[in-house]
Design a protein around this motif. Structure first.
Motif, PDB file in Angstrom:
ATOM      1  N   ARG A 168       0.828  -1.214   0.000  1.00  0.00           N
ATOM      2  CA  ARG A 168       0.000   0.000   0.000  1.00  0.00           C
ATOM      3  C   ARG A 168       0.864   1.267   0.000  1.00  0.00           C
ATOM      4  O   ARG A 168       0.514   2.254  -0.653  1.00  0.00           O
ATOM      5  CB  ARG A 168      -0.912   0.021   1.230  1.00  0.00           C
ATOM      6  CG  ARG A 168      -2.032  -1.000   1.191  1.00  0.00           C
ATOM      7  CD  ARG A 168      -3.046  -0.674   2.295  1.00  0.00           C
ATOM      8  NE  ARG A 168      -3.767  -1.839   2.760  1.00  0.00           N
ATOM      9  CZ  ARG A 168      -4.834  -2.349   2.162  1.00  0.00           C
ATOM     10  NH1 ARG A 168      -5.280  -1.826   1.044  1.00  0.00           N
ATOM     11  NH2 ARG A 168      -5.442  -3.395   2.659  1.00  0.00           N
ATOM     12  N   GLU A 169       1.962   1.255   0.736  1.00  0.00           N
ATOM     13  CA  GLU A 169       2.843   2.432   0.758  1.00  0.00           C
ATOM     14  C   GLU A 169       3.464   2.675  -0.621  1.00  0.00           C
ATOM     15  O   GLU A 169       3.612   3.823  -1.053  1.00  0.00           O
ATOM     16  CB  GLU A 169       3.939   2.255   1.815  1.00  0.00           C
ATOM     17  CG  GLU A 169       3.415   2.403   3.234  1.00  0.00           C
ATOM     18  CD  GLU A 169       4.448   2.032   4.288  1.00  0.00           C
ATOM     19  OE1 GLU A 169       4.488   2.718   5.312  1.00  0.00           O
ATOM     20  OE2 GLU A 169       5.203   1.057   4.099  1.00  0.00           O
ATOM     21  N   VAL A 170       3.818   1.594  -1.294  1.00  0.00           N
ATOM     22  CA  VAL A 170       4.383   1.747  -2.648  1.00  0.00           C
ATOM     23  C   VAL A 170       3.332   2.347  -3.577  1.00  0.00           C
ATOM     24  O   VAL A 170       3.614   3.287  -4.333  1.00  0.00           O
ATOM     25  CB  VAL A 170       4.899   0.389  -3.191  1.00  0.00           C
ATOM     26  CG1 VAL A 170       5.276   0.497  -4.662  1.00  0.00           C
ATOM     27  CG2 VAL A 170       6.080  -0.109  -2.366  1.00  0.00           C
ATOM     28  N   VAL A 171       2.118   1.830  -3.494  1.00  0.00           N
ATOM     29  CA  VAL A 171       1.042   2.327  -4.363  1.00  0.00           C
ATOM     30  C   VAL A 171       0.809   3.818  -4.103  1.00  0.00           C
ATOM     31  O   VAL A 171       0.696   4.623  -5.039  1.00  0.00           O
ATOM     32  CB  VAL A 171      -0.258   1.508  -4.138  1.00  0.00           C
ATOM     33  CG1 VAL A 171      -1.424   2.144  -4.867  1.00  0.00           C
ATOM     34  CG2 VAL A 171      -0.048   0.069  -4.595  1.00  0.00           C
ATOM     35  N   ARG A 172       0.778   4.190  -2.821  1.00  0.00           N
ATOM     36  CA  ARG A 172       0.574   5.607  -2.477  1.00  0.00           C
ATOM     37  C   ARG A 172       1.699   6.465  -3.056  1.00  0.00           C
ATOM     38  O   ARG A 172       1.458   7.521  -3.645  1.00  0.00           O
ATOM     39  CB  ARG A 172       0.539   5.743  -0.950  1.00  0.00           C
ATOM     40  CG  ARG A 172      -0.157   6.998  -0.471  1.00  0.00           C
ATOM     41  CD  ARG A 172      -0.241   7.046   1.063  1.00  0.00           C
ATOM     42  NE  ARG A 172      -0.782   5.829   1.647  1.00  0.00           N
ATOM     43  CZ  ARG A 172      -0.228   5.143   2.671  1.00  0.00           C
ATOM     44  NH1 ARG A 172       0.896   5.540   3.213  1.00  0.00           N
ATOM     45  NH2 ARG A 172      -0.798   4.048   3.144  1.00  0.00           N
ATOM     46  N   THR A 173       2.929   5.998  -2.924  1.00  0.00           N
ATOM     47  CA  THR A 173       4.074   6.765  -3.444  1.00  0.00           C
ATOM     48  C   THR A 173       3.980   6.915  -4.964  1.00  0.00           C
ATOM     49  O   THR A 173       4.257   7.986  -5.509  1.00  0.00           O
ATOM     50  CB  THR A 173       5.408   6.077  -3.052  1.00  0.00           C
ATOM     51  OG1 THR A 173       5.400   5.876  -1.648  1.00  0.00           O
ATOM     52  CG2 THR A 173       6.610   6.900  -3.451  1.00  0.00           C
ATOM     53  N   VAL A 174       3.589   5.842  -5.640  1.00  0.00           N
ATOM     54  CA  VAL A 174       3.479   5.919  -7.108  1.00  0.00           C
ATOM     55  C   VAL A 174       2.409   6.947  -7.491  1.00  0.00           C
ATOM     56  O   VAL A 174       2.604   7.766  -8.402  1.00  0.00           O
ATOM     57  CB  VAL A 174       3.183   4.526  -7.723  1.00  0.00           C
ATOM     58  CG1 VAL A 174       2.835   4.645  -9.202  1.00  0.00           C
ATOM     59  CG2 VAL A 174       4.379   3.596  -7.536  1.00  0.00           C
ATOM     60  N   LYS A 175       1.316   6.969  -6.771  1.00  0.00           N
ATOM     61  CA  LYS A 175       0.263   7.952  -7.090  1.00  0.00           C
ATOM     62  C   LYS A 175       0.760   9.379  -6.842  1.00  0.00           C
ATOM     63  O   LYS A 175       0.487  10.283  -7.628  1.00  0.00           O
ATOM     64  CB  LYS A 175      -0.990   7.669  -6.247  1.00  0.00           C
ATOM     65  CG  LYS A 175      -1.721   6.409  -6.695  1.00  0.00           C
ATOM     66  CD  LYS A 175      -3.041   6.244  -5.960  1.00  0.00           C
ATOM     67  CE  LYS A 175      -3.788   5.028  -6.505  1.00  0.00           C
ATOM     68  NZ  LYS A 175      -5.121   4.873  -5.942  1.00  0.00           N
ATOM     69  N   GLU A 176       1.492   9.560  -5.728  1.00  0.00           N
ATOM     70  CA  GLU A 176       1.995  10.904  -5.411  1.00  0.00           C
ATOM     71  C   GLU A 176       3.019  11.379  -6.438  1.00  0.00           C
ATOM     72  O   GLU A 176       2.942  12.490  -6.959  1.00  0.00           O
ATOM     73  CB  GLU A 176       2.664  10.903  -4.023  1.00  0.00           C
ATOM     74  CG  GLU A 176       1.660  11.005  -2.876  1.00  0.00           C
ATOM     75  CD  GLU A 176       2.283  10.623  -1.527  1.00  0.00           C
ATOM     76  OE1 GLU A 176       1.507  10.376  -0.596  1.00  0.00           O
ATOM     77  OE2 GLU A 176       3.538  10.562  -1.431  1.00  0.00           O
ATOM     78  N   VAL A 177       3.985  10.507  -6.740  1.00  0.00           N
ATOM     79  CA  VAL A 177       5.075  10.914  -7.627  1.00  0.00           C
ATOM     80  C   VAL A 177       4.585  11.162  -9.047  1.00  0.00           C
ATOM     81  O   VAL A 177       5.012  12.106  -9.716  1.00  0.00           O
ATOM     82  CB  VAL A 177       6.212   9.846  -7.605  1.00  0.00           C
ATOM     83  CG1 VAL A 177       7.233  10.102  -8.699  1.00  0.00           C
ATOM     84  CG2 VAL A 177       6.888   9.817  -6.243  1.00  0.00           C
ATOM     85  N   THR A 178       3.682  10.309  -9.511  1.00  0.00           N
ATOM     86  CA  THR A 178       3.225  10.453 -10.907  1.00  0.00           C
ATOM     87  C   THR A 178       2.096  11.482 -11.018  1.00  0.00           C
ATOM     88  O   THR A 178       1.800  11.960 -12.112  1.00  0.00           O
ATOM     89  CB  THR A 178       2.687   9.108 -11.458  1.00  0.00           C
ATOM     90  OG1 THR A 178       1.556   8.708 -10.674  1.00  0.00           O
ATOM     91  CG2 THR A 178       3.746   8.019 -11.396  1.00  0.00           C
ATOM     92  N   GLY A 179       1.458  11.777  -9.892  1.00  0.00           N
ATOM     93  CA  GLY A 179       0.316  12.700  -9.933  1.00  0.00           C
ATOM     94  C   GLY A 179      -0.898  12.084 -10.613  1.00  0.00           C
ATOM     95  O   GLY A 179      -1.794  12.786 -11.065  1.00  0.00           O
ATOM     96  N   ARG A 180      -0.904  10.760 -10.712  1.00  0.00           N
ATOM     97  CA  ARG A 180      -2.025  10.075 -11.384  1.00  0.00           C
ATOM     98  C   ARG A 180      -2.725   9.124 -10.420  1.00  0.00           C
ATOM     99  O   ARG A 180      -2.069   8.393  -9.680  1.00  0.00           O
ATOM    100  CB  ARG A 180      -1.500   9.238 -12.560  1.00  0.00           C
ATOM    101  CG  ARG A 180      -0.637  10.020 -13.520  1.00  0.00           C
ATOM    102  CD  ARG A 180      -1.303  10.100 -14.874  1.00  0.00           C
ATOM    103  NE  ARG A 180      -0.476  10.837 -15.800  1.00  0.00           N
ATOM    104  CZ  ARG A 180      -0.085  10.353 -16.973  1.00  0.00           C
ATOM    105  NH1 ARG A 180      -0.426   9.140 -17.342  1.00  0.00           N
ATOM    106  NH2 ARG A 180       0.638  11.109 -17.782  1.00  0.00           N
ATOM    107  N   ASP A 181      -4.024   9.126 -10.488  1.00  0.00           N
ATOM    108  CA  ASP A 181      -4.782   8.156  -9.707  1.00  0.00           C
ATOM    109  C   ASP A 181      -5.089   6.959 -10.619  1.00  0.00           C
ATOM    110  O   ASP A 181      -5.142   7.114 -11.842  1.00  0.00           O
ATOM    111  CB  ASP A 181      -6.087   8.798  -9.219  1.00  0.00           C
ATOM    112  CG  ASP A 181      -6.664   8.047  -8.031  1.00  0.00           C
ATOM    113  OD1 ASP A 181      -5.987   7.137  -7.502  1.00  0.00           O
ATOM    114  OD2 ASP A 181      -7.799   8.358  -7.637  1.00  0.00           O
ATOM    115  N   PHE A 182      -5.246   5.786 -10.017  1.00  0.00           N
ATOM    116  CA  PHE A 182      -5.613   4.608 -10.819  1.00  0.00           C
ATOM    117  C   PHE A 182      -6.338   3.622  -9.906  1.00  0.00           C
ATOM    118  O   PHE A 182      -6.154   3.647  -8.679  1.00  0.00           O
ATOM    119  CB  PHE A 182      -4.382   3.967 -11.475  1.00  0.00           C
ATOM    120  CG  PHE A 182      -3.235   3.711 -10.535  1.00  0.00           C
ATOM    121  CD1 PHE A 182      -3.156   2.542  -9.784  1.00  0.00           C
ATOM    122  CD2 PHE A 182      -2.210   4.648 -10.404  1.00  0.00           C
ATOM    123  CE1 PHE A 182      -2.097   2.313  -8.930  1.00  0.00           C
ATOM    124  CE2 PHE A 182      -1.135   4.428  -9.540  1.00  0.00           C
ATOM    125  CZ  PHE A 182      -1.079   3.255  -8.804  1.00  0.00           C
TER     126      PHE A 182
END
Ligand SMILES: O=c1ccn([C@@H]2O[C@H](COP(=O)(O)OP(=O)(O)O[C@H]3O[C@H](CO)[C@H](O)[C@H](O)[C@H]3O)[C@@H](O)[C@H]2O)c(=O)[nH]1
Length: 329
Positions: free
Chosen positions: A263-277
């Motif tokens: 979950r922390e990785v997923v959150r970081t990916v959303k923050e860094v890319t600025g994209r929700d999925f």
């Protein structure tokens, strides 16, 4: 290390190509031996590439005779845990039998130095976290078994008195891409978490599945120690230097010493890319240990390894930059 002759099996692949880049920058003479099954010719930035398979002993021995390496690095392997559960014999052939071929070619040639890409998967479910190199080899999936089997072969060969010396690097979860953006990953069907999350951010896959939310961890998802691929590549250079300077055979963990949950990785990916999925909770995946975090004091103290990119957001950022470049090219 300048001028050292290094044969890199699997040097066109994700991790191998990052190591080849650093070896090239350090002035080594490089021969990459790769069957290009997953590797890419354009990822080999330095040295000479020979397209060949580790199952092809004649070509392999010819390459050793002609190139006369001082050291061999071995990255060519199958690496997907759930696939290894489904197709174990494929994994034993590719990871064990082919490594045996490589070691026999090395023996015939008189080359004595070997760097092996091992894995945290050899520990299975460790009793203590962070896990040290002293923990027993107790894999819980065929992938980890193949890596543990090769480690035992290496130990026995080194103990035989023939002068063979090796370093086995136990990788934790490798991610990210060359910070200069020249190379990265390029899997047609990626299975690894960070890459899949980036693909989901890009809209290339419709959603990201979280495999298991009932693990004995604070948020119920698996915890891993994510290491930037360039820091891992640097670990190979310090290990090569160590062997070339007469160092004894050793095993080292390669991780930073702290873990992140899925979950922390997923959150970081959303923050860094600025994209929700979309993220979907799915059943556990076979063969996954709940927590794998390295105790990496040994490689820091004994080899002087100094990682530069110990930052999950930076790992994700370099991966994202590479991913977006891939689609632009
Ligand atoms: O779409 C995905 C992909 C992965 N995961 C989860 O994310 C975690 C990490 O999985 P990866 O597939 O990214 O990596 P692994 O931990 O399975 O394995 C990796 O790390 C190992 C050591 O830790 C070995 O080195 C191995 O080569 C390498 O594949 C696991 O809990 C996995 O279940 C998801 O929830 N969704």
């Amino acid at each position: 290390m300048k001028g050292a002759r290094v044969l890199v099996a699997g040097g066109a692949g994700y991790i191998g190509s990052h190591v080849v880049k650093l070896l090239g920058e350090a002035g080594c003479e490089i021969l990459v031996y790769d069957n290009l099954s997953t590797g890419k010719e354009e990822a080999v930035l330095y040295g000479h590439l020979v397209k060949g398979d580790l199952g092809d002993r004649r070509t392999l021995e010819k390459v050793f005779r002609e190139f006369r390496p001082q050291a061999v690095m071995h990255f060519a392997a199958s690496i997907v845990v759930p696939e290894s559960v489904k197709f174990p014999l494929r994994y034993y052939r590719n990871n064990v039998v082919h490594t045996l071929n490589l070691l026999e070619a090395l023996e015939v040639s008189g080359c004595k130095l070997f760097l092996f890409s091992s894995s945290a998967a050899v520990y299975g479910i460790p009793k203590e976290i962070p896990v040290t190199e002293e923990a027993p080899l107790a894999p819980i999936n065929p992938y980890g078994e193949t890596k543990a089997t090769v480690e035992r072969m290496l130990r026995d060969l080194a103990a035989s008195g023939c002068g063979f010396r090796y370093v086995s690097l136990r990788y934790f979860n490798v991610a990210g891409a060359d910070p200069e953006g020249r190379i990265g990953f390029n899997y047609p069907e990626p299975t690894h978490l960070v890459i899949r999350a980036l693909k989901a951010a890009k809209g290339e896959i419709p959603q990201l599945e979280i495999y298991g939310t009932d693990y004995p961890t604070p948020d119920g998802t698996c915890i891993r120690d994510y290491i930037h691929v360039t820091d891992l590549a640097e670990a190979h250079l310090v290990a090569l230097d160590y062997l070339l300077s007469g160092g004894e055979s050793e095993v080292f963990n390669c991780g930073y010493g702290h873990g992140y949950s899925v979950r922390e990785v997923v959150r970081t990916v959303k923050e860094v890319t600025g994209r929700d999925f979309p993220v979907v909770e799915a059943p556990r995946r076979p063969g996954d240990p709940p927590i794998l975090v390295a105790d990496s004091r040994k490689i820091r103290e004994k080899l002087g390894w100094k990682p530069r990119y110990d930052d999950l957001a930076f790992i994700v950022k370099t991966g994202w930059e590479w991913e977006t470049r891939l689609s632009a090219s």
